[in-house]
Design a protein around this motif. Structure first.
Motif, PDB file in Angstrom:
ATOM      1  N   UNK A 267       1.373  12.908  -1.450  1.00 58.88           N
ATOM      2  CA  UNK A 267       2.317  12.189  -1.056  1.00 58.88           C
ATOM      3  C   UNK A 267       3.659  12.521  -1.739  1.00 58.88           C
TER       4      UNK A 267
ATOM      5  N   UNK B 193      -4.214  12.381  -3.599  1.00 58.06           N
ATOM      6  CA  UNK B 193      -3.453  11.481  -2.624  1.00 58.06           C
ATOM      7  C   UNK B 193      -1.911  11.481  -3.228  1.00 58.06           C
TER       8      UNK B 193
ATOM      9  N   UNK C  74      -2.008   3.593   5.912  1.00 61.26           N
ATOM     10  CA  UNK C  74      -1.526   2.152   5.493  1.00 61.26           C
ATOM     11  C   UNK C  74      -0.427   2.157   4.807  1.00 61.26           C
ATOM     12  N   UNK C  75       0.056   3.458   4.344  1.00 61.03           N
ATOM     13  CA  UNK C  75       1.416   3.555   3.939  1.00 61.03           C
ATOM     14  C   UNK C  75       2.431   3.928   4.753  1.00 61.03           C
TER      15      UNK C  75
ATOM     16  N   UNK D 204      -6.830   7.471   5.995  1.00 60.76           N
ATOM     17  CA  UNK D 204      -6.697   5.978   5.739  1.00 60.76           C
ATOM     18  C   UNK D 204      -5.462   5.571   4.984  1.00 60.76           C
ATOM     19  N   UNK D 205      -5.355   6.193   3.846  1.00 53.25           N
ATOM     20  CA  UNK D 205      -4.136   6.219   3.037  1.00 53.25           C
ATOM     21  C   UNK D 205      -2.778   6.334   3.407  1.00 53.25           C
TER      22      UNK D 205
ATOM     23  N   UNK E   2       0.716  -1.453  -0.029  1.00 50.21           N
ATOM     24  CA  UNK E   2       0.021  -0.146  -0.073  1.00 50.21           C
ATOM     25  C   UNK E   2       0.867   1.152   0.060  1.00 50.21           C
ATOM     26  N   UNK E   3       1.984   1.357  -0.671  1.00 48.20           N
ATOM     27  CA  UNK E   3       2.604   2.611  -0.916  1.00 48.20           C
ATOM     28  C   UNK E   3       1.908   2.995  -2.242  1.00 48.20           C
TER      29      UNK E   3
END
Lengths: 303, 303
Positions: free
Chosen positions: B76, B72, B105-106, B101-102, A63-64
Motif C-alpha cells: 500500500x 499489505x 475494500x480500501x 480483498x483488502x 478500511x484504509x
C-alpha cells in the motif's frame, strides 16, 4: 470514574520513523476500548506499558490500511497468548471476511470468541452500551464508508449531601437509593425527599473521535457540546486543495469544527508525513480554538 | 558481485519489544529481494536506512502472520509513494486473494503492476531466474504449506590472466569472448586457446532460507554445500517436545542440519519470545557447528 484516552499512533498512511498510524486506547472505568488499529500497535502497547489482554472492545472507523492493518496481528497474538475472554469487534462488514480469510489460510481457530458487529456508514446509530458508557457512530465524509465514534458516559448517580444526612440521622443503608434519585416513604409515615439530601452529579462526559473526513456540515450534530473532540488534521490550510481531493481536513478546519460544536477541548492528529515538525499544525488550530493539543503518541488525555 | 543478506526481523510470532517478526533483504548485484515480510517491516527499513522503493522481488514462505502481516502495508505504501515499477511477488496462492480483498475494500487500484507467481509446497521447483541469480523453492515440513527458498548466483565469467594476455599482445577487444570460455580462430590461422589465458572463476555462491520447519530429512537435498544456510531455531533443545508439537526446530537441530548438508555458514533465527537473551541458542548451535551466528536485526551478512 476514569475516562481517558491514550494515543498509540497519530500519523497518516505513509510511514515516518517513530510515528505510527492511528490507534487510541480509551479507558472508561478500567474497561479498555481500542479505537482503530494501525500497523505496529503491539509494539506501541509494549513501549508504553499497556497489556493487549486488557482490550475487550475494538472499534474500527474504516478500511484504509493505516486504520486497521495492525488488527490481524493483534487478534492472532491474543490467540497465541491463550486468551479465552471474548473480544467485541465493531467495524465495517467486509473486515470480518478479510480476517476470516487470513485465519483460514494460517489454519488458526481462535480460542476466544470474536463477537463481530458490522458498522454501517449510512446513519448515526447507537451500537453498544454497558453500565459505563454508550457508543454511537458518527457518519463521516471520506472516500470510502467511514464512521467516527462518540463515547458518552452513562448518567452518574446523584451526589449525597453527607453532612446533612448525618445531622438528620438518615441511616447509611438508605444512601444507595438516594443516590439513584428515589424518595423514601418510611413505615412511620415520615418521608425522606431525595431533593433535600442530594444534588445532581456532573453532566456525563463525552469523547468524539473523527478519524478521516472532509470537513463539512454533515457530521456536526453528534459532536455538539462534547467534552473532548479528536478530529483529524492531516494538512495545513495552505494545502486545502489537497485536503479536499483526498477527503481530509486541515488543522484550521478541525479548529473551526471544534468552535462550531462547542467542544470542551480539541485533539488533532492523523498528521501527514510531510510535516517533520508538528508545531505549525498546532499553531494553526490553536489560533482559532485555543484549547487544542496535538495527539502525540504515548500521551494520555483525561476527558 | 554483491551477494549479502540483511536481517530486518528474526523473532517468532509473539511480539517482544524491539524484536520484530521475520523479514530479510537479500542484495544480489544491487537488486533487492525481500524474503518474508513480518509486521513492522516499513519501520525497520527506515530504522536501518533501506528504501522500500528498491525492492523489486518479494518471496513469502507461508501464511502464518509473523511471515507476511507487514506485506499489505508495504504494498500500500509503495502505491501511495507513487511507485510505477512492477513488483514480483512469489507466495502461496491464497495470498493474492487476501491482498485483493483488502485492496478492494480500501478502494485501492495499484499504480504499479503486482506480478504474482503462486508457490506450491509439493515439490522443489525453479521459480525464477535472471542474469544474476536463480531461485528454487525448498519444501519444508510445517503445520501449513511452507517453502524455503534457495538463491544461487549464476555461474560467473572466467577470470582473465591479464599479464599473459598483455605479454602476448592479445587485443583487448578479444577479452569478452575469452571470459565466456570461447577459443578464437584468427584469420591468419593463429589460434588463441581460452585455456591458455583464463582460469575458472569462483564457484557460484548460494543462500538457503528455511523459515519454519520441523527438522527432518525431507528438505536436506537442496541445502547441500550451500554457502550460507539460514535455519529457524525457535527453541533450545530442552524444549524439543514443544518444537515437535509446533513443527519448529531447536538450535541444536539447526546446527545438525548445517553439519549434514555441509553448509559453509549457519545463521539461526525465529527466536521464541521466551528467550530474553539469545546467547544460549547460539551456544547450543555453535557447539555442533562452530561457524554459526545469530540472525540479529540490522546486521548484514556477506554470503
Amino acid at each position: 470514574m476514569k475516562f481517558e484516552v491514550t494515543i498509540l499512533g497519530s500519523s497518516s498512511a505513509t510511514p515516518v520513523y517513530n510515528r505510527n498510524p492511528t490507534a487510541q486506547l480509551l479507558n472508561c472505568n478500567e474497561k479498555v476500548y481500542l479505537i482503530d488499529c494501525g500497523e505496529g500497535i503491539q509494539q506501541q502497547m509494549i513501549r508504553y506499558g499497556y497489556k493487549t489482554s486488557k482490550i475487550d472492545y475494538i472499534f474500527i472507523s474504516h478500511l484504509h490500511g493505516d486504520h486497521y492493518f495492525g488488527l490481524i496481528g493483534l487478534l492472532s497474538s491474543m490467540h497465541l497468548n491463550g486468551r479465552i475472554k471474548p473480544v467485541q469487534l465493531f467495524a465495517p462488514a467486509p473486515l470480518l471476511e478479510i480476517l476470516e480469510l487470513q485465519f483460514k489460510h494460517s489454519d488458526t481457530i481462535l480460542r476466544y470468541p470474536l463477537e463481530f458487529t458490522p458498522v454501517y456508514a449510512d446513519e448515526n446509530r447507537l451500537i453498544y452500551e454497558n453500565a459505563d458508557v454508550s457508543v454511537e457512530t458518527i457518519v463521516l465524509n471520506h472516500r470510502i464508508p467511514c464512521t467516527g465514534y462518540k463515547f458518552t458516559e452513562k448518567k452518574r448517580l446523584r451526589k449525597l449531601l453527607v453532612e446533612k444526612l448525618e445531622a438528620d440521622g438518615v441511616p447509611v443503608s438508605y444512601y444507595p437509593l438516594l443516590k439513584r434519585g428515589v424518595d423514601l416513604d418510611l413505615p412511620d409515615g415520615k418521608v425522606i425527599l431525595n431533593a433535600d439530601y442530594t444534588i445532581d452529579s456532573n453532566a456525563p462526559k463525552s469523547y468524539c473521535y473523527c478519524s478521516d473526513t472532509l470537513a463539512d456540515d454533515s457530521y456536526l450534530e453528534p459532536l455538539r457540546n462534547c467534552t473532548m473532540l479528536y478530529h483529524e488534521a492531516t494538512f495545513l490550510q495552505e494545502m486545502l486543495d489537497r485536503a479536499n481531493q483526498t477527503f481530509h481536513s486541515t488543522a484550521l478546519q478541525a479548529a473551526e469544527v471544534a468552535v462550531r460544536v462547542g467542544a470542551g477541548k480539541l485533539l488533532i492528529g492523523h498528521f501527514s508525513s510531510r510535516y517533520k515538525t508538528l508545531q505549525p499544525l498546532l499553531d494553526e488550530a490553536a489560533a482559532v480554538f485555543p484549547n487544542t493539543e496535538l495527539a502525540l503518541e504515548g500521551i494520555t488525555f483525561e476527558i
